[in-house]
Design an enzyme around this catalytic site. Structure first.
Site, short mmCIF file in Angstrom:
data_model
loop_
_atom_site.label_atom_id
_atom_site.label_comp_id
_atom_site.label_asym_id
_atom_site.label_seq_id
_atom_site.Cartn_x
_atom_site.Cartn_y
_atom_site.Cartn_z
N CYS A 175 11.33 0.86 -14.37
CA CYS A 175 10.69 2.00 -15.05
C CYS A 175 11.46 2.33 -16.33
CB CYS A 175 10.62 3.20 -14.13
SG CYS A 175 12.20 3.74 -13.46
N ASN A 184 8.38 8.01 -14.36
CA ASN A 184 9.02 6.72 -14.14
C ASN A 184 8.12 5.78 -13.35
OD1 ASN A 184 9.78 8.98 -12.46
ND2 ASN A 184 11.03 7.60 -11.22
N SER A 194 0.84 -1.21 0.00
CA SER A 194 0.00 0.00 0.00
C SER A 194 0.87 1.26 0.00
CB SER A 194 -0.92 -0.02 1.22
OG SER A 194 -0.15 0.02 2.41
N THR A 225 15.07 2.06 -4.49
CA THR A 225 15.81 2.30 -5.73
C THR A 225 17.19 2.83 -5.42
OG1 THR A 225 13.71 2.92 -6.74
CG2 THR A 225 15.70 3.54 -7.93
N ARG A 226 17.26 3.76 -4.48
CA ARG A 226 18.53 4.42 -4.19
C ARG A 226 19.58 3.44 -3.65
NH1 ARG A 226 18.94 9.67 -3.55
NH2 ARG A 226 17.23 10.88 -4.37
#
Lengths: 340, 295
Positions: free
Chosen positions: B118, B271, B3, B154-155
């Site tokens: 993405c 993205n 969520s 992602t980082r």
């Protein structure tokens, strides 16, 4: 005991100026000379770091891993370093170069994006390499914001964090303030990497040394991105005259500059209008030659490309934006011609 | 499942679909904004995670995974056992990589498909379009996203992005060798996601045919990502180029911008938008195939 540690980046940052065309013989000659002169750390990589060989940044003439093997083989005293930018290179690259015998890993991010370097800094430490965090375009944020990012890199295990003036945009006060704040608040060492767009690379390095900087970067003859770097032989000469112990023999490093590196230099280290504009507008130095090429390809002015890149807030690595801007300028020129 | 940002944006996209109905939003944090928004849309919610889903598996056909790779790797076999089809938006790589306009047929009969990254969703269609009409020894993409649109996952795992995307350029796009580069740009206001696709072109290509193939493919992607556009006509450069996939006489460059639909994220986060839009498209294809099979 020297008063600071010098890293020569002719074979990494200088790679930009030669469009990444270094050969194994050139690497051997430069490493051999710098090692003899007493330069303690020599950086060898594609200009954009490990894995930089690409359409976007230019393909390397010789695989950087082969160049690194030659450099490690040639160095007797000097440690060999690499640069890597997370997002371009990967952890596999670090493992490979550790196997080759590289002893220093410098992990670079844009000055606001330190948190993408966590895994790479940690891995480099695990592999037994000395590890440097390299905060690029450090002129773009305040000293306080830079300190926050430097603390992140320190927390990941960096032995040293660098203030990197990728655009050659810092004045002496800019360099001094950033180094002083980092020195006062970090346990780790602090370094400075200067570019010469405003003709301040040596001055900024000396100002940083006044604030206690531990590591300084140079490039022999200043060979490097944009308007070039802090020229190693000039820095050494100026510091020795100031009574600073560099650990490097000024005459030997002058010979390397004159006899080994200068003959490779495509143009004398002149700060032309484009180079000066990069510093004045705070634009990433590595864009320079790409912008000149795109200007020719699309029939637009390189000055306009560089200024537009500055306006758009392009960061290191966004060389593809140069094509984007050039195409747009070409279109605008065609439209204004059509309407005239 | 999940969520967070991706799950919430996905929920809004799925609600707009006339082929799918969103019957539950599953989280682990009762206070999550995503669950509150789902309740506001009249969707059943739980914070009891995947175990709740497995107990109720018979009530559902498809699960969209927007949690983490670790969670998905753990639960993927259980979903399959329970007869749930999985569309995976994490980097878990349990199932094959799917891009709607390239290989959606892969998704139809598989228990599990992966949505790549993405950057992959934005660039693989272009490589595939070029590969349809010319040999592509090497493809390279540069994906630049606003710093604000890249979450901590992602980082911390930027290598996942570059490696997963590189492989998809080869396996789905059809390039012999692929390379992906990711850049985060902190400019304010945040920049719209941009992608540059370079394809090396082997001997024997026709510029007009290549350009048309790219432009047609962009139109196909626009059907589910309206903000996906070429910033200019494809640019052709004469080499020769010595690429990692072999030497090539020329290259084509496509400059792309992806503006999001702003269902939940701001428009600059194209993205994130392209991931959820592509996943919706894949879910619709699975549903259509199931309906056909049962009729």
């Amino acid at each position: 005991m020297t008063d600071f540690r010098l890293t020569d980046s002719t074979l990494r940052d200088g790679s930009h100026a030669l469009a990444h065309q270094f050969t194994e013989d050139q690497v051997r000659a430069i490493v051999g000379g710098l090692d003899l002169a007493g330069v303690p750390v020599i950086e060898v990589s594609h200009g954009d770091g490990l894995g930089g060989s690409s359409f976007n940044y230019g393909f390397s003439h010789t695989d950087e891993k082969l160049l690194l093997k030659a450099a490690v083989d040639e160095a007797n005293r000097a440690k060999i370093a690499v640069l890597m930018l997370p997002g371009i290179g990967t952890k596999e690259d670090l493992r490979e170069v550790a196997d080759i015998g590289v002893q220093v890993a410098r992990i670079a991010t844009h000055c606001t994006e330190a948190d993408i370097s966590e895994q790479h800094i940690a891995l480099a430490k695990d592999l037994g390499m000395e590890t440097v965090g390299f905060l690029m375009m450090a002129h773009m944020i305040s000293p306080e914001e830079l300190l926050d990012q430097a603390k992140l890199m320190e927390s990941y295990g960096a032995d040293c964090v660098y203030v990197v003036d990728s655009a050659g945009a810092m004045t002496m006060d800019d360099a001094r303030e950033r180094v002083a704040l980092l020195k006062a608040n970090l346990e780790s060492q602090v370094g400075i990497h200067a570019h010469n767009n405003l003709s301040l690379a040596v001055a900024n390095s000396i100002a940083a040394l006044d604030e206690g900087v531990d590591q300084i970067d140079g490039c022999t003859t200043g060979l490097g991105a944009g308007a070039g770097n802090c020229p190693t032989e000039i820095l050494v000469a100026a510091l020795e005259r100031s009574g600073v112990h560099t650990g490097v023999d000024p005459f030997t490093v002058m010979d390397v500059a004159e006899e080994v590196v200068r003959p490779l230099q495509p143009h004398q280290g002149v700060i032309d209008r484009d180079g000066l504009l990069l510093g004045y507008a705070g634009v990433y130095g590595s864009f320079l030659l790409h912008a000149k090429r795109a200007a020719e390809r699309f029939g637009v002015d390189s000055k306009d490309i560089l200024l537009e890149l500055g306006r758009r807030g392009a960061v290191g690595g966004q060389e593809d934006m140069i094509i984007d801007v050039a195409v747009e300028l070409e279109r605008q020129a065609a439209e204004s011609q059509a309407s005239a | 499942m999940g969520s967070g940002n991706i799950g919430t944006d996905l929920m809004y996209k799925l609600l707009k679909s006339d082929k799918l109905s969103v019957d539950a939003m599953i989280g682990i944090d009762p206070a999550s904004d995503g669950l509150a928004r789902a309740r506001a849309e009249g969707i059943e919610t739980t914070h009891e995670g995947a175990d709740w889903l497995l107990e109720r598996a018979d009530d559902f056909d498809i699960v969209f995974e927007a949690t983490t790779a670790g969670v998905h790797r753990h639960y993927a076999p259980k979903y399959e056992q329970a007869g749930l089809r999985a569309v995976d938006l994490t980097p878990a790589k349990v199932g094959p990589n799917v891009v709607p306009v390239v290989n959606i047929e892969e998704a139809i009969n598989r228990p599990n498909v992966n949505m790549i990254t993405c950057g992959g969703q934005a660039t693989v269609p272009i490589v595939a379009a070029v590969n349809d009409v010319a040999a592509v020894p090497y493809a390279e993409i540069v994906s630049t996203v606003a710093s604000k649109s890249a979450g901590p996952g992602t980082r911390q795992n930027i290598d996942e992005f570059t490696k997963t995307t590189s492989r998809a350029l080869e396996e789905v796009g059809g390039a012999t060798v692929g390379k992906a580069i990711m850049i985060l740009n902190p400019a304010e206001p945040p920049i719209i996601m941009r992608n540059t696709v370079f394809c090396a072109l082997a001997e024997g290509f026709d510029e007009e045919v290549v350009a048309k193939s790219i432009i047609d493919k962009v139109e196909q992607v626009q059907e589910y990502v309206p903000g996906y556009r070429l910033k200019s006509d494809p640019v052709f450069d004469q080499g020769p180029y010595e690429t990692p996939g072999g030497s090539a006489p020329a290259r084509v460059i496509a400059l792309l911008e992806v503006e999001g639909a702003a269902d939940y994220f701001p428009p600059y986060a194209g993205n994130l938008d392209i991931m959820t839009a592509a996943a919706t498209k894949v879910g619709e294809a699975i549903a259509a195939a199931q309906t056909e099979a049962s009729s």
